[in-house]
Design a protein around this motif. Structure first.
Motif, PDB file in Angstrom:
ATOM      1  N   GLY B 331       0.799  -1.219   0.000  1.00  0.00           N
ATOM      2  CA  GLY B 331       0.000   0.000   0.000  1.00  0.00           C
ATOM      3  C   GLY B 331       0.829   1.264   0.000  1.00  0.00           C
ATOM      4  N   ASP B 332       1.927   1.274   0.771  1.00  0.00           N
ATOM      5  CA  ASP B 332       2.737   2.492   0.836  1.00  0.00           C
ATOM      6  C   ASP B 332       3.408   2.775  -0.507  1.00  0.00           C
ATOM      7  N   GLU B 333       3.799   1.708  -1.185  1.00  0.00           N
ATOM      8  CA  GLU B 333       4.428   1.904  -2.492  1.00  0.00           C
ATOM      9  C   GLU B 333       3.428   2.456  -3.501  1.00  0.00           C
ATOM     10  N   VAL B 334       2.211   1.913  -3.459  1.00  0.00           N
ATOM     11  CA  VAL B 334       1.179   2.393  -4.368  1.00  0.00           C
ATOM     12  C   VAL B 334       0.894   3.867  -4.103  1.00  0.00           C
ATOM     13  N   ALA B 335       0.734   4.214  -2.822  1.00  0.00           N
ATOM     14  CA  ALA B 335       0.432   5.592  -2.448  1.00  0.00           C
ATOM     15  C   ALA B 335       1.525   6.537  -2.936  1.00  0.00           C
ATOM     16  N   ASN B 336       2.765   6.156  -2.702  1.00  0.00           N
ATOM     17  CA  ASN B 336       3.881   6.992  -3.147  1.00  0.00           C
ATOM     18  C   ASN B 336       3.885   7.144  -4.656  1.00  0.00           C
ATOM     19  N   GLY B 337       3.570   6.064  -5.328  1.00  0.00           N
ATOM     20  CA  GLY B 337       3.515   6.103  -6.789  1.00  0.00           C
ATOM     21  C   GLY B 337       2.456   7.063  -7.283  1.00  0.00           C
ATOM     22  N   VAL B 338       1.286   7.018  -6.644  1.00  0.00           N
ATOM     23  CA  VAL B 338       0.177   7.882  -7.058  1.00  0.00           C
ATOM     24  C   VAL B 338       0.547   9.359  -6.850  1.00  0.00           C
ATOM     25  N   ILE B 339       1.115   9.647  -5.684  1.00  0.00           N
ATOM     26  CA  ILE B 339       1.455  11.035  -5.368  1.00  0.00           C
ATOM     27  C   ILE B 339       2.543  11.565  -6.305  1.00  0.00           C
ATOM     28  N   GLU B 340       3.572  10.729  -6.472  1.00  0.00           N
ATOM     29  CA  GLU B 340       4.682  11.104  -7.342  1.00  0.00           C
ATOM     30  C   GLU B 340       4.154  11.412  -8.753  1.00  0.00           C
ATOM     31  N   ALA B 341       3.276  10.535  -9.213  1.00  0.00           N
ATOM     32  CA  ALA B 341       2.744  10.693 -10.572  1.00  0.00           C
ATOM     33  C   ALA B 341       1.892  11.955 -10.665  1.00  0.00           C
ATOM     34  N   LYS B 365      -2.581   6.728   4.924  1.00  0.00           N
ATOM     35  CA  LYS B 365      -2.049   7.879   5.650  1.00  0.00           C
ATOM     36  C   LYS B 365      -1.214   8.753   4.710  1.00  0.00           C
ATOM     37  N   ILE B 366      -0.385   8.093   3.911  1.00  0.00           N
ATOM     38  CA  ILE B 366       0.458   8.835   2.964  1.00  0.00           C
ATOM     39  C   ILE B 366      -0.407   9.626   1.985  1.00  0.00           C
ATOM     40  N   GLU B 368      -3.572  10.639   2.432  1.00  0.00           N
ATOM     41  CA  GLU B 368      -4.280  11.703   3.144  1.00  0.00           C
ATOM     42  C   GLU B 368      -3.382  12.911   3.374  1.00  0.00           C
ATOM     43  N   GLU B 369      -2.142  12.626   3.800  1.00  0.00           N
ATOM     44  CA  GLU B 369      -1.192  13.715   4.058  1.00  0.00           C
ATOM     45  C   GLU B 369      -0.913  14.510   2.787  1.00  0.00           C
ATOM     46  N   ALA B 370      -1.040  13.837   1.648  1.00  0.00           N
ATOM     47  CA  ALA B 370      -0.756  14.513   0.379  1.00  0.00           C
ATOM     48  C   ALA B 370      -2.013  15.126  -0.226  1.00  0.00           C
ATOM     49  N   GLY B 371      -3.135  15.065   0.526  1.00  0.00           N
ATOM     50  CA  GLY B 371      -4.343  15.726   0.061  1.00  0.00           C
ATOM     51  C   GLY B 371      -5.221  14.902  -0.861  1.00  0.00           C
ATOM     52  N   ILE B 372      -4.991  13.592  -0.915  1.00  0.00           N
ATOM     53  CA  ILE B 372      -5.885  12.724  -1.696  1.00  0.00           C
ATOM     54  C   ILE B 372      -6.731  11.940  -0.700  1.00  0.00           C
ATOM     55  N   VAL B 373      -8.054  11.969  -0.875  1.00  0.00           N
ATOM     56  CA  VAL B 373      -8.911  11.254   0.077  1.00  0.00           C
ATOM     57  C   VAL B 373      -9.098   9.817  -0.396  1.00  0.00           C
ATOM     58  N   PRO B 374      -8.624   8.879   0.395  1.00  0.00           N
ATOM     59  CA  PRO B 374      -8.749   7.486  -0.017  1.00  0.00           C
ATOM     60  C   PRO B 374     -10.102   6.902   0.353  1.00  0.00           C
ATOM     61  N   ALA B 375     -10.537   5.888  -0.368  1.00  0.00           N
ATOM     62  CA  ALA B 375     -11.776   5.187  -0.054  1.00  0.00           C
ATOM     63  C   ALA B 375     -11.440   3.778   0.429  1.00  0.00           C
ATOM     64  N   ILE B 376     -12.289   3.244   1.297  1.00  0.00           N
ATOM     65  CA  ILE B 376     -12.029   1.882   1.791  1.00  0.00           C
ATOM     66  C   ILE B 376     -12.764   0.849   0.956  1.00  0.00           C
ATOM     67  N   SER B 377     -14.033   1.124   0.619  1.00  0.00           N
ATOM     68  CA  SER B 377     -14.755   0.116  -0.165  1.00  0.00           C
ATOM     69  C   SER B 377     -14.798   0.495  -1.646  1.00  0.00           C
ATOM     70  N   ALA B 378     -14.800  -0.511  -2.486  1.00  0.00           N
ATOM     71  CA  ALA B 378     -14.776  -0.264  -3.928  1.00  0.00           C
ATOM     72  C   ALA B 378     -16.070   0.367  -4.441  1.00  0.00           C
ATOM     73  N   PRO B 379     -17.255  -0.098  -3.977  1.00  0.00           N
ATOM     74  CA  PRO B 379     -18.491   0.552  -4.440  1.00  0.00           C
ATOM     75  C   PRO B 379     -18.537   2.032  -4.062  1.00  0.00           C
ATOM     76  N   GLU B 380     -18.061   2.340  -2.851  1.00  0.00           N
ATOM     77  CA  GLU B 380     -18.038   3.729  -2.388  1.00  0.00           C
ATOM     78  C   GLU B 380     -17.117   4.561  -3.295  1.00  0.00           C
ATOM     79  N   ALA B 381     -15.967   3.995  -3.614  1.00  0.00           N
ATOM     80  CA  ALA B 381     -15.028   4.690  -4.493  1.00  0.00           C
ATOM     81  C   ALA B 381     -15.626   4.877  -5.887  1.00  0.00           C
TER      82      ALA B 381
END
Lengths: 295, 396
Positions: B331-341, B365-366, B368-381
């Protein structure tokens, strides 16, 4: 109890010394699986992860009594690895490798059928029997939870999703099997359903199919003829257009076969409740396994 | 990859399967030249798709002038999205009967199947649909290949399915079919093909069997064994507009599993089943997926960046839904990838990230700190991204 894999299973890993092989062998050991040997041609006589490494599967089998082989070797050599495991007399081969040439698999499939070896995969996450503390493949350890739901699925990550969602609602698995996303597979949905039918630990089966081929339709026929346990269905790729290969080599609607519609209809004809979302799978399972009191 | 007719026929000739005399022409002049040599010719569009005849891509020409005119009409023509870059000019055959012969992968039998039918010329799917009893089938032992006695049985079955046929004496047919089927099967194995098809297989007025058309599909997973061939054939096809989706061509170049679907919600996920399900969720919430993109098992930051960049190449994309189940994907790698991109690419469209699995909390957490709101469930997202895209549509 469980199907295919239990606490007595002795597992060897073909391609254990590679990076994927190393990582996942350690995960299997951590889960409690009895991994007894590795096979890497040319590295026989060495040790890896504290386990003996052999040049051939036959040597590993005769030295350790292994009865299950996990295949983590690269695609050009994977079909050969399956045949080597079968020739060495293991009962079950689980092939994780994806992108195996399909004609290689046609030959491997023919050979293992002749020898009566069971094959799970290829291009699959493997299987896990949490109550038996046994796992072969790459299903994340934290998703394993002992219980009475049998899961059979063509997808890897979707299997994990289902395990996790069920687990969070308190439903664990007897065994979860990812049969793979390729057009030529070892065990089919029907094969696995028959095993679950005979397994005392399994009360209900979740079957997660996807577009392509006709395995789901065949399973529906089997269920329609009278299946002793409730089955909850799920089909992904409902919105996929025909003729496009959706990632999995096997997930393609060609001509009139393989559409999600045909699969959903076949399952519904067999009186299988088909869920639209993973959340709905959980609802249906909950309803089936915890009938309202007073009924 | 799919071979063009003339490429397939070049392969047929190498294994001794008879094909009509002919040559490829890229200009009407060249076509006329071939007609001068061969007399009556058929001019055929070279595109990797069926139904050319119905689309007007196949014409008979009795003279040089007719050949020139036919080539003029066909070259550059659009057939189901493919611009015709070249035509094959072949001697016109005296046809007594058209058969179908094919070797194909049979998923249900987990084997190759040889199919023979006297109802040739039509698309085999159509015959399979309307008159399946007219197709005789043989599933050879994959180690031994089709044996002569099996091929004779196949031919006799195909014959009796149509109540016999007068175009060629039975004995002569059997003698010619045995080596033909064996050659085609061997070719299929040698090329790692999932389809080798001759439709029509023509019985000529002089009682010879000749491949009227040819279709070969090489297994993508086996292309590593046929590097030279794939390169040679690809160069030949790439010389003109191949009609392939430009975004899909670009994705292939980047090593990504991507299918262009035409909507406005970009979708990225890991695992084919999960991505298919994500598309279904977007659709269930009223959105139209722009693409399928599977970043596979061990999705590293670099791969995520590459994927986001790819999705954004589609100008229709108004928002992106990233759905990652972290089994072996962290998860942390994915988050970093998204933010970097997002930062590197200057992404302005809405981005919804749903993530679970290994180190999911760190990942969230990564984000959220970067200002992207994550979703927990796929239907919600899915609901979120569809709303955001609809809103951006109202504004724009």
């Amino acid at each position: 109890m469980s199907i295919l894999l239990n606490r007595g299973s002795r597992v060897l890993v073909q391609g254990m010394t590679g990076s994927e092989g190393t990582f996942h062998t350690q995960q299997m050991i951590d889960f409690g699986t009895k991994v007894v040997a590795g096979v890497s041609p040319g590295k026989g006589g060495t040790e890896h992860l504290g386990l003996p490494v052999y040049d051939t599967v036959a040597e590993a089998v005769s030295a350790t009594g292994a009865d299950v082989a996990a295949v983590f070797v690269p695609p050009p050599f994977a079909a050969d690895a399956i045949m080597e495991g079968s020739a060495a007399g293991v009962r079950l081969v689980v092939c994780i490798t994806e992108m195996i040439p399909v004609n290689d698999m046609v030959r491997a499939k023919a050979m293992i059928q002749r020898r009566g070896t069971l094959l799970v995969g290829p291009n699959c996450p493997g299987l896990m029997s949490p109550g038996e503390r046994a796992k072969v493949g790459i299903i994340p350890n934290q998703n394993g939870k002992e219980g009475s739901v049998g899961i059979v699925s063509r997808s890897g990550t979707l299997t994990y999703e289902i395990m996790q969602a069920l687990g969070r609602s308190g439903f664990g698995q007897s065994t979860a099997v990812g049969i793979g996303g390729d057009p030529i597979l070892g065990l089919s949905f029907s094969d696995v359903l028959e095993l679950f039918a005979a397994d005392g630990a399994t009360e209900l089966v979740v079957m997660a199919g996807e577009i392509g081929g006709a395995d789901e339709e065949r399973a529906a026929e089997l269920i329609g003829r009278g299946y002793p346990k409730p089955v909850v269905g799920f089909i992904s790729g409902r919105t996929a257009p025909p003729g496009k290969r959706m990632g999995h080599a096997g997930a393609i609607i060609s001509g009139n076969t393989g559409s999600a519609k045909s699969k959903v209809e076949a399952l519904e004809r067999a009186r299988v409740e088909v869920a639209d979302t993973i959340e709905q799978i959980v609802e249906v399972v909950a309803r089936q396994l915890r009938p309202p009191s007073g009924s | 990859m799919k071979l063009l007719e003339h490429q397939a026929k070049a392969q047929f000739r190498q294994v001794g399967i008879d094909c009509p005399m002919g040559r490829v022409a890229h200009t009407p002049e060249q076509a006329a030249h071939v007609a001068r040599e061969l007399g009556r010719v058929v001019i055929k569009a070279q595109v990797p798709i069926g139904g050319r005849g119905k689309a007007g891509g196949v014409k008979l020409a009795g003279s040089e002038e007719e050949a020139r005119r036919a080539a003029e009409q066909i070259l550059g023509m659009d057939i189901k999205g493919y611009t015709v870059p070249a035509v094959l000019c072949e001697e016109a055959l005296e046809i007594a009967r058209e058969l179908y012969l094919g070797v194909a992968l049979d998923r249900d039998r987990r084997s190759l199947v040889v199919m023979l039918s006297f109802a040739g010329g039509m698309e085999i799917e159509e015959v399979a649909e309307t008159a399946p009893e007219k197709i005789a089938k043989l599933w050879p032992d994959p180690f031994a290949g089709p044996q002569p006695y099996e091929i004779r049985r196949l031919a006799l079955d195909a014959l009796s399915a149509v109540g016999g046929d007068e175009a060629m004496p039975k004995s002569r047919l059997l003698v010619q079919l045995v080596p033909l089927v064996q050659s085609l099967y061997a070719l299929c194995q040698r090329l790692d093909a999932t389809l080798c098809e001759i439709n029509p297989l023509v019985i000529t007025a002089t009682q010879r069997l000749i491949a009227g058309d040819g279709k070969i599909e090489i297994d993508q997973n086996a292309e590593f064994r046929h590097h030279d061939l794939v390169k040679e054939l690809g160069d030949d096809q790439g010389a003109a507009d191949s009609g392939e989706d430009r975004l899909e061509v670009e994705a292939k170049r980047r090593g990504l599993t991507y299918v262009h679907l035409g909507g406005d919600v970009g979708v990225i996920g890991n695992g084919a089943g999960l991505v298919m399900n994500t598309l279904d969720l977007v659709k269930q919430h009223g959105g139209e997926p722009a693409n399928f993109l599977d970043i596979g098992g061990g999705a590293k930051a670099e791969v995520v960046r590459n994927a986001l960049e790819m999705v954004l190449l589609d100008p229709q994309v108004k928002g992106i839904f990233v759905n990652i189940f972290g089994g072996i994907t962290r998860g942390d790698e994915v988050a970093n990838g998204v933010i970097e991109a997002r930062d590197q690419l200057g992404i302005r469209v809405p981005l919804v990230v749903r993530m679970t699995g290994t180190r999911e909390e760190e990942g969230r957490k990564i984000l959220e700190e970067a200002g992207i709101v994550p979703a927990i469930s796929a239907p919600e997202a899915a609901q979120k991204i569809v709303e955001l895209v609809a809103r951006s549509g109202e504004r724009g």
